[in-house]
Design a protein around this motif. Sequence first.
Motif, PDB file in Angstrom:
ATOM      1  N   LYS A 192      44.729  33.148  15.699  1.00 59.16           N
ATOM      2  CA  LYS A 192      46.045  33.758  15.517  1.00 59.16           C
ATOM      3  C   LYS A 192      46.239  34.142  14.054  1.00 59.16           C
ATOM      4  O   LYS A 192      45.945  33.363  13.157  1.00 59.16           O
ATOM      5  CB  LYS A 192      47.149  32.785  15.944  1.00 59.16           C
ATOM      6  N   ARG A 193      46.730  35.350  13.847  1.00 60.86           N
ATOM      7  CA  ARG A 193      47.155  35.792  12.516  1.00 60.86           C
ATOM      8  C   ARG A 193      48.669  35.663  12.495  1.00 60.86           C
ATOM      9  O   ARG A 193      49.373  36.474  13.095  1.00 60.86           O
ATOM     10  CB  ARG A 193      46.735  37.237  12.268  1.00 60.86           C
ATOM     11  N   PRO A 194      49.207  34.641  11.823  1.00 54.94           N
ATOM     12  CA  PRO A 194      50.663  34.444  11.827  1.00 54.94           C
ATOM     13  C   PRO A 194      51.394  35.638  11.241  1.00 54.94           C
ATOM     14  O   PRO A 194      50.948  36.240  10.257  1.00 54.94           O
ATOM     15  CB  PRO A 194      50.857  33.196  10.958  1.00 54.94           C
ATOM     16  N   GLY A 195      52.495  35.995  11.862  1.00 57.94           N
ATOM     17  CA  GLY A 195      53.298  37.095  11.352  1.00 57.94           C
ATOM     18  C   GLY A 195      53.979  36.739  10.045  1.00 57.94           C
ATOM     19  O   GLY A 195      53.945  35.595   9.588  1.00 57.94           O
ATOM     20  N   GLY A 196      54.606  37.719   9.433  1.00 62.09           N
ATOM     21  CA  GLY A 196      55.299  37.498   8.169  1.00 62.09           C
ATOM     22  C   GLY A 196      55.461  38.793   7.411  1.00 62.09           C
ATOM     23  O   GLY A 196      55.201  39.886   7.922  1.00 62.09           O
TER      24      GLY A 196
ATOM     25  N   ALA B 199      47.743  25.668   5.040  1.00 65.23           N
ATOM     26  CA  ALA B 199      48.123  26.536   6.143  1.00 65.23           C
ATOM     27  C   ALA B 199      49.022  27.649   5.634  1.00 65.23           C
ATOM     28  O   ALA B 199      49.713  27.514   4.636  1.00 65.23           O
ATOM     29  CB  ALA B 199      48.856  25.731   7.214  1.00 65.23           C
ATOM     30  N   VAL B 200      49.000  28.763   6.339  1.00 64.91           N
ATOM     31  CA  VAL B 200      49.828  29.905   5.943  1.00 64.91           C
ATOM     32  C   VAL B 200      51.284  29.501   5.933  1.00 64.91           C
ATOM     33  O   VAL B 200      51.788  28.895   6.864  1.00 64.91           O
ATOM     34  CB  VAL B 200      49.606  31.082   6.920  1.00 64.91           C
ATOM     35  N   GLU B 201      51.960  29.843   4.834  1.00 60.06           N
ATOM     36  CA  GLU B 201      53.362  29.494   4.679  1.00 60.06           C
ATOM     37  C   GLU B 201      54.185  30.108   5.804  1.00 60.06           C
ATOM     38  O   GLU B 201      54.049  31.272   6.143  1.00 60.06           O
ATOM     39  CB  GLU B 201      53.848  30.033   3.329  1.00 60.06           C
TER      40      GLU B 201
END
Length: 241
Positions: free
Chosen positions: A127-131, A172-174
């Motif tokens: 998964k590529r987290p949104g933002g 982890a991605v903020e």
Amino acid sequence: MVFFSVAVGLALISVFAWNLTVRAGYESAEYKVVESDGQFEVREYPDLMLVATKTQIDAQGRDGSFMKLFRYISGANEAEQKISMTTPVFMENDSADTQVQMGFVMPKEVAVEGVPVPTGPDVDVRKRPGGRFAVFRFSGRMNAKLAKESEAKLRAWMETKGLDPANVNGSAVEGSNQSDASEGDALNPAGGASDNSGSQSVTSSGVEAASYDPPFTPGPLRRNEILIRLKDSSAPTSPGR
């Protein structure tokens, strides 16, 4: 001489038009433009599902990485499902060298119904987290030198706008689910942890390259981008256009 110049001009126009047609034929990852400033933008992305493998940015997929992912969408997965090609191809540097994760974005319908598990070696679903991202768009044939130069231009623009990069190095991605990826995890190429769907949420440098065109597209006609993930609290200093 005039005839030759006209012929070359028409050929270039034809190639450009053909390239736009080819690019428009693929589903592209959705995003919302928050601010636009010439070659620079601030965008908001939703969560995206990717199938990814390791590569070198200068290899341009010639090291076999592109074919690993292409075989996956051609049916090298547990469902033997053929999956449509999309744009862009993301490349994310998750370490302090030239090795990157090359990722194909899964079509929206496939992401909703469930991404098939890869059967080929060195291929993972993640998964590529949104933002929110700062983005710089440019042409040319992507390599490590061009990527670094473009990243420097983007960071300089971010500084003028007061945009802060997310603190994602080694963690982890903020803004993402902290249970999905934690510092020190060592799973598969990108060092992430599995979520309930079996995909990988990965640690991230916060810097990505994106390419929108087939490998045979001439450099001047290529659409490339550098993206830097922003802090959740970052906001553009002027309204989007």
